[in-house]
Design a protein around this motif. Structure first.
Motif, PDB file in Angstrom:
ATOM      1  N   ILE A 189     129.234  15.927  32.054  1.00 14.89           N
ATOM      2  CA  ILE A 189     128.783  14.846  32.930  1.00 14.89           C
ATOM      3  C   ILE A 189     129.606  13.613  32.575  1.00 14.89           C
ATOM      4  CG2 ILE A 189     126.850  13.374  33.643  1.00 14.89           C
ATOM      5  CD1 ILE A 189     124.966  15.637  32.637  1.00 14.89           C
ATOM      6  N   GLY A 190     130.401  13.130  33.524  1.00 19.12           N
ATOM      7  CA  GLY A 190     131.152  11.901  33.317  1.00 19.12           C
ATOM      8  C   GLY A 190     132.054  11.879  32.093  1.00 19.12           C
ATOM      9  N   GLY A 191     132.826  12.925  31.866  1.00 18.40           N
ATOM     10  CA  GLY A 191     133.779  12.944  30.765  1.00 18.40           C
ATOM     11  C   GLY A 191     133.199  13.274  29.412  1.00 18.40           C
ATOM     12  N   ALA A 192     131.937  13.694  29.391  1.00 14.99           N
ATOM     13  CA  ALA A 192     131.300  14.086  28.130  1.00 14.99           C
ATOM     14  C   ALA A 192     130.535  15.385  28.357  1.00 14.99           C
ATOM     15  CB  ALA A 192     130.349  13.000  27.636  1.00 14.99           C
ATOM     16  N   PHE A 193     130.452  16.187  27.313  1.00 22.48           N
ATOM     17  CA  PHE A 193     129.666  17.408  27.351  1.00 22.48           C
ATOM     18  C   PHE A 193     128.335  17.104  26.660  1.00 22.48           C
ATOM     19  CE2 PHE A 193     128.143  21.384  25.506  1.00 22.48           C
ATOM     20  CZ  PHE A 193     128.123  22.185  26.637  1.00 22.48           C
ATOM     21  N   TRP A 194     127.238  17.374  27.337  1.00 22.24           N
ATOM     22  CA  TRP A 194     125.893  17.100  26.825  1.00 22.24           C
ATOM     23  C   TRP A 194     125.180  18.403  26.508  1.00 22.24           C
ATOM     24  CZ3 TRP A 194     123.839  12.175  26.217  1.00 22.24           C
ATOM     25  CH2 TRP A 194     124.600  11.131  26.750  1.00 22.24           C
ATOM     26  N   LEU A 195     124.448  18.430  25.405  1.00 21.79           N
ATOM     27  CA  LEU A 195     123.609  19.564  25.053  1.00 21.79           C
ATOM     28  C   LEU A 195     122.434  19.076  24.217  1.00 21.79           C
ATOM     29  CD1 LEU A 195     124.735  21.517  21.976  1.00 21.79           C
ATOM     30  CD2 LEU A 195     126.257  19.774  22.859  1.00 21.79           C
ATOM     31  N   VAL A 196     121.448  19.947  24.055  1.00 22.74           N
ATOM     32  CA  VAL A 196     120.293  19.639  23.218  1.00 22.74           C
ATOM     33  C   VAL A 196     120.165  20.749  22.181  1.00 22.74           C
ATOM     34  CG1 VAL A 196     117.788  19.322  23.135  1.00 22.74           C
ATOM     35  CG2 VAL A 196     119.105  18.337  25.034  1.00 22.74           C
ATOM     36  N   ALA A 197     120.178  20.351  20.908  1.00 26.99           N
ATOM     37  CA  ALA A 197     120.002  21.296  19.803  1.00 26.99           C
ATOM     38  C   ALA A 197     118.517  21.570  19.647  1.00 26.99           C
ATOM     39  CB  ALA A 197     120.574  20.721  18.514  1.00 26.99           C
ATOM     40  N   GLU A 198     118.132  22.849  19.684  1.00 30.46           N
ATOM     41  CA  GLU A 198     116.707  23.179  19.650  1.00 30.46           C
ATOM     42  C   GLU A 198     116.064  22.988  18.281  1.00 30.46           C
ATOM     43  OE1 GLU A 198     116.478  27.115  21.188  1.00 30.46           O
ATOM     44  OE2 GLU A 198     117.510  27.997  19.507  1.00 30.46           O
TER      45      GLU A 198
END
Length: 131
Positions: free
Chosen positions: A53-62
């Motif tokens: 999203i917008g030049g960045a990779f986003w994730l959530v660590a569980e």
């Protein structure tokens, strides 16, 4: 950490290490996060769910800061991410101030549902991609 979270973390981690991650990492369409092992110095690849999203990779660590790849990021934030079969380099940033549950609503549904179901300590991570 409450005992039930500890037991849940152990069970989920054992399954992921022995079954889930080895299978998923071999799939060509699976998104992977590659960190540098903080002790070994070797590349460590972990299947993740996230989105650029917008030049960045986003994730959530569980499992938040208990996740091995998060510990690796803390030691060396330079990472690679494979999205859609293409590798991208970047710098990972832990964002404890971000609302991980809200963030999951903008990420791929299937993975987000699994993170919500199996997660014990959610943590948002943003990878600022190079060029």
């Amino acid at each position: 950490m409450p005992r039930r979270h500890h037991l849940k973390h152990r069970a989920v981690t054992l399954f992921q290490r022995r079954v889930g991650n080895p299978v998923l990492a071999r799939l060509p369409f699976q998104t992977l996060l590659e960190t540098t092992g903080r002790v070994s110095g070797l590349p460590r690849r972990t299947p993740v769910g996230g989105r650029i999203i917008g030049g960045a990779f986003w994730l959530v660590a569980e499992h938040g800061e208990r996740a091995q790849y998060v510990r690796n990021i803390k030691a060396d934030p330079r990472v690679r991410v494979r999205v859609g079969g293409h590798w991208h380099t970047g710098t990972a940033r832990l964002l404890p101030e971000d609302d991980p549950r809200a963030r999951l609503r903008s990420l791929p549904r299937f993975n987000s549902a699994a993170v919500r179901a199996f997660g014990t300590s959610l943590l948002t991570i943003r990878v600022d991609l190079d060029g």
